[in-house]
Scaffold this motif. Structure first.
Motif, short mmCIF file in Angstrom:
data_model
loop_
_atom_site.label_atom_id
_atom_site.label_comp_id
_atom_site.label_asym_id
_atom_site.label_seq_id
_atom_site.Cartn_x
_atom_site.Cartn_y
_atom_site.Cartn_z
N GLN A 182 30.37 85.32 64.87
CA GLN A 182 31.74 85.76 64.39
C GLN A 182 32.10 84.55 63.02
O GLN A 182 33.12 84.86 62.51
CB GLN A 182 32.95 85.77 65.18
CG GLN A 182 32.51 87.19 65.94
CD GLN A 182 33.50 87.34 67.00
OE1 GLN A 182 34.31 86.55 67.24
NE2 GLN A 182 33.21 88.24 67.82
N SER A 238 32.46 82.34 60.06
CA SER A 238 32.42 82.57 58.72
C SER A 238 31.58 81.50 57.88
O SER A 238 32.09 80.21 58.19
CB SER A 238 33.75 82.52 57.85
OG SER A 238 33.80 82.81 56.61
N ASP A 285 31.77 80.77 54.88
CA ASP A 285 32.53 80.37 53.81
C ASP A 285 33.08 79.17 54.07
O ASP A 285 33.53 78.41 52.95
CB ASP A 285 33.90 81.38 53.46
CG ASP A 285 33.08 82.80 53.06
OD1 ASP A 285 31.87 82.91 52.38
OD2 ASP A 285 33.65 83.66 53.38
N TYR A 286 33.31 78.61 55.43
CA TYR A 286 33.84 77.22 55.38
C TYR A 286 32.56 76.15 55.62
O TYR A 286 31.72 76.53 56.33
CB TYR A 286 34.76 77.19 56.69
CG TYR A 286 35.72 78.09 56.78
CD1 TYR A 286 36.96 77.74 56.16
CD2 TYR A 286 35.97 79.32 57.48
CE1 TYR A 286 38.10 78.68 56.09
CE2 TYR A 286 36.87 80.30 57.38
CZ TYR A 286 38.11 79.80 56.83
OH TYR A 286 39.00 80.78 56.81
N ASN A 307 31.59 74.95 59.18
CA ASN A 307 30.48 75.96 59.73
C ASN A 307 29.09 75.71 59.37
O ASN A 307 29.00 76.01 58.14
CB ASN A 307 31.02 76.99 59.75
CG ASN A 307 32.40 77.44 60.52
OD1 ASN A 307 32.67 76.70 61.09
ND2 ASN A 307 33.09 78.51 60.26
N VAL A 318 35.25 76.10 62.33
CA VAL A 318 36.39 76.69 61.72
C VAL A 318 36.50 78.15 62.40
O VAL A 318 35.78 78.77 61.94
CB VAL A 318 36.57 76.48 60.17
CG1 VAL A 318 38.14 77.29 59.66
CG2 VAL A 318 36.71 75.27 59.91
N SER A 322 38.03 81.62 61.96
CA SER A 322 39.13 82.53 61.31
C SER A 322 39.97 83.43 62.08
O SER A 322 39.54 83.99 63.33
CB SER A 322 38.28 83.53 60.32
OG SER A 322 37.45 82.73 59.44
N ARG A 323 41.37 83.80 61.78
CA ARG A 323 42.07 84.59 62.47
C ARG A 323 42.22 84.45 63.97
O ARG A 323 42.20 85.32 64.84
CB ARG A 323 41.58 86.22 62.25
CG ARG A 323 41.72 86.60 60.77
CD ARG A 323 41.44 87.93 60.69
NE ARG A 323 40.05 88.16 61.17
CZ ARG A 323 38.95 88.15 60.00
NH1 ARG A 323 39.29 87.68 59.06
NH2 ARG A 323 37.69 88.36 60.55
N TYR A 350 45.68 74.10 65.04
CA TYR A 350 45.86 75.53 64.07
C TYR A 350 46.89 75.65 62.85
O TYR A 350 47.49 74.73 62.74
CB TYR A 350 46.40 76.67 65.12
CG TYR A 350 47.80 75.99 65.76
CD1 TYR A 350 48.87 76.23 65.53
CD2 TYR A 350 47.71 75.35 66.81
CE1 TYR A 350 50.32 76.00 65.97
CE2 TYR A 350 49.08 74.90 67.69
CZ TYR A 350 50.10 75.19 67.16
OH TYR A 350 51.27 74.93 67.76
N LYS A 356 47.86 80.03 58.28
CA LYS A 356 47.34 81.26 57.79
C LYS A 356 46.45 81.86 59.00
O LYS A 356 45.52 82.94 58.81
CB LYS A 356 46.14 80.88 56.61
CG LYS A 356 45.33 79.82 56.99
CD LYS A 356 44.33 79.32 55.71
CE LYS A 356 43.59 78.40 56.07
NZ LYS A 356 42.77 78.18 54.88
N THR A 397 44.13 80.43 60.69
CA THR A 397 42.70 79.87 61.32
C THR A 397 43.03 78.61 62.13
O THR A 397 44.10 78.07 62.33
CB THR A 397 42.10 79.40 59.83
OG1 THR A 397 43.06 78.18 59.35
CG2 THR A 397 41.69 80.46 58.78
N HIS A 431 40.75 74.74 63.42
CA HIS A 431 39.56 74.00 63.58
C HIS A 431 39.59 73.47 65.11
O HIS A 431 40.34 72.85 65.72
CB HIS A 431 40.17 72.78 62.59
CG HIS A 431 40.11 73.04 61.26
ND1 HIS A 431 40.45 71.94 60.22
CD2 HIS A 431 40.17 74.16 60.48
CE1 HIS A 431 40.52 72.45 59.20
NE2 HIS A 431 40.17 73.76 59.17
#
Length: 278
Positions: free
Chosen positions: A153, A155, A157-158, A161, A171, A173-174, A243, A246, A248, A250
Motif C-alpha cells: 500500500q 506510495s 510517489d514519496y 519509500n 511514508v 498516506s492517509r 504525523y 494532510k 500522512t 513518517h
C-alpha cells in the motif's frame, strides 16, 4: 471451563474470557420477547381497527414505530432485528475477547463490511467458536500478510519509500482521516500500525499485545492528547510516527537489524519481488 472460556490465540497472551453462552442466551431470550411483543401489538392493531377507523391507525403505527409495525410481516421483522442485534453482538465479542488482535487491516475492513451487509452469519456458539478458532490457527500467517499489505500500500510517489524493500523510514498516506469537520484516527489507521508492529514481536518471540493496548491504540491515545498543537511524534517501541495535517505519517524504524528480516518476510511471500539482501 467451556471451550468458549478457555480459547486463546496462538502467539498472543491469553485472551480475556467473556460469558459467550450468557450473551447468546440473552440474545435468544430478547428475540423471543420481541416476537411475543410483535404479536400483541398486531393484535392490538386489529382491535383498534375494529373500534376506530383506518385513518386513526396511521397515528398508532407511528407511535409503535415503523419497524415494529411494518407491512413485511413478523418473520421479516424478526430477520431485520436478528441482523441488527447479531452485528452488535459480533462486534462486542470480537472486541471484548481481543480477537480483533488477530485480524489484519484488510481483514478488519472486510469484516466490518460483512457486519453491515446481508451475508452476516447468524450468531451461535458454534459459529463464534469456529470463527475464533480459525483466527487463532492462522494468526502467524495473518500477521505476515498484514506486513505485506502495508508494503504493497506504500506510495512510490514519496522518494523515501523504496519499491524494492523497507528502508530506514517509510511514508504512509492517509494514516489519519482528513475531513471537512476535522482530522481523526480511525480503526483502519490503527489496524495499519498494528500490522506493521506485530511482526516485530513475532521476530523477537514476544507475545503480541492485545489490539486495545497495542501500537495503534497507543498512537490513538497520543493523537487524542496532542492533536496538532502538541507533540506530533509518537515514540513507539519498534518505530516512531510523525504525523501531519494532510493525514500522512513518517514512520522511522528503531531496529534496523529487524527491518532486514521484515524484508525477508515480504520476499518470501513474493519471490523475485525484492532483490536479495546484501
Amino acid at each position: 471451563m467451556t471451550e468458549a472460556q478457555t480459547l486463546h490465540s496462538a502467539g498472543t497472551e491469553l485472551i480475556p474470557s467473556v460469558a459467550i453462552e450468557r450473551i447468546l442466551a440473552d440474545r435468544d431470550a430478547g428475540l423471543s420477547k420481541y416476537a411475543q411483543a410483535l404479536t400483541l401489538l398486531r393484535d392490538a392493531r386489529e382491535l383498534f381497527l375494529r373500534a376506530a377507523n383506518k385513518e386513526w391507525l396511521s397515528g398508532y403505527d407511528l407511535l409503535v414505530s415503523q419497524a415494529v409495525m411494518s407491512a413485511k410481516g413478523p418473520e421479516a421483522d424478526r430477520r431485520a432485528l436478528c441482523h441488527l442485534v447479531d452485528g452488535k453482538i459480533w462486534d462486542r465479542l470480537m472486541s471484548d475477547t481481543g480477537m480483533y488482535t488477530l485480524m489484519s487491516q484488510k481483514q478488519r475492513d472486510e469484516w466490518d463490511r460483512q457486519l453491515e451487509g446481508e451475508n452476516l452469519p447468524e450468531i451461535t456458539l458454534d459459529t463464534v467458536l469456529a470463527t475464533f478458532r480459525q483466527l487463532s490457527e492462522s494468526s502467524d500467517e495473518t500477521f505476515a500478510q498484514g506486513l505485506v499489505d502495508v508494503f504493497r500500500q506504500l506510495s512510490w510517489d514519496y522518494k523515501t519509500n523504496n519499491p524494492c524493500r523497507f528502508g530506514k523510514r517509510i511514508v504512509v498516506s492517509r494514516l489519519l482521516d482528513v475531513q471537512r469537520y476535522g482530522t481523526s484516527f480511525s480503526h483502519t489507521g490503527q489496524a495499519k500500525l498494528d500490522d506493521l508492529a506485530r511482526v516485530f514481536y513475532l521476530l523477537e518471540k514476544k507475545p503480541v499485545p492485545d489490539f486495545r493496548v497495542a501500537a495503534g491504540a497507543q498512537f490513538d491515545a497520543h493523537f487524542r492528547a496532542n492533536g496538532f498543537d502538541g507533540d506530533t511524534v509518537w515514540p513507539g517501541t519498534y518505530f516512531s510516527v510523525r504525523y501531519f495535517k494532510k493525514g500522512t505519517a513518517h514512520i522511522t524504524f528503531n531496529r534496523p537489524e529487524l527491518v532486514d528480516r521484515l524484508n525477508d518476510i515480504v520476499a518470501s511471500r513474493y519471490p523475485g519481488m525484492l532483490p536479495p539482501r546484501v
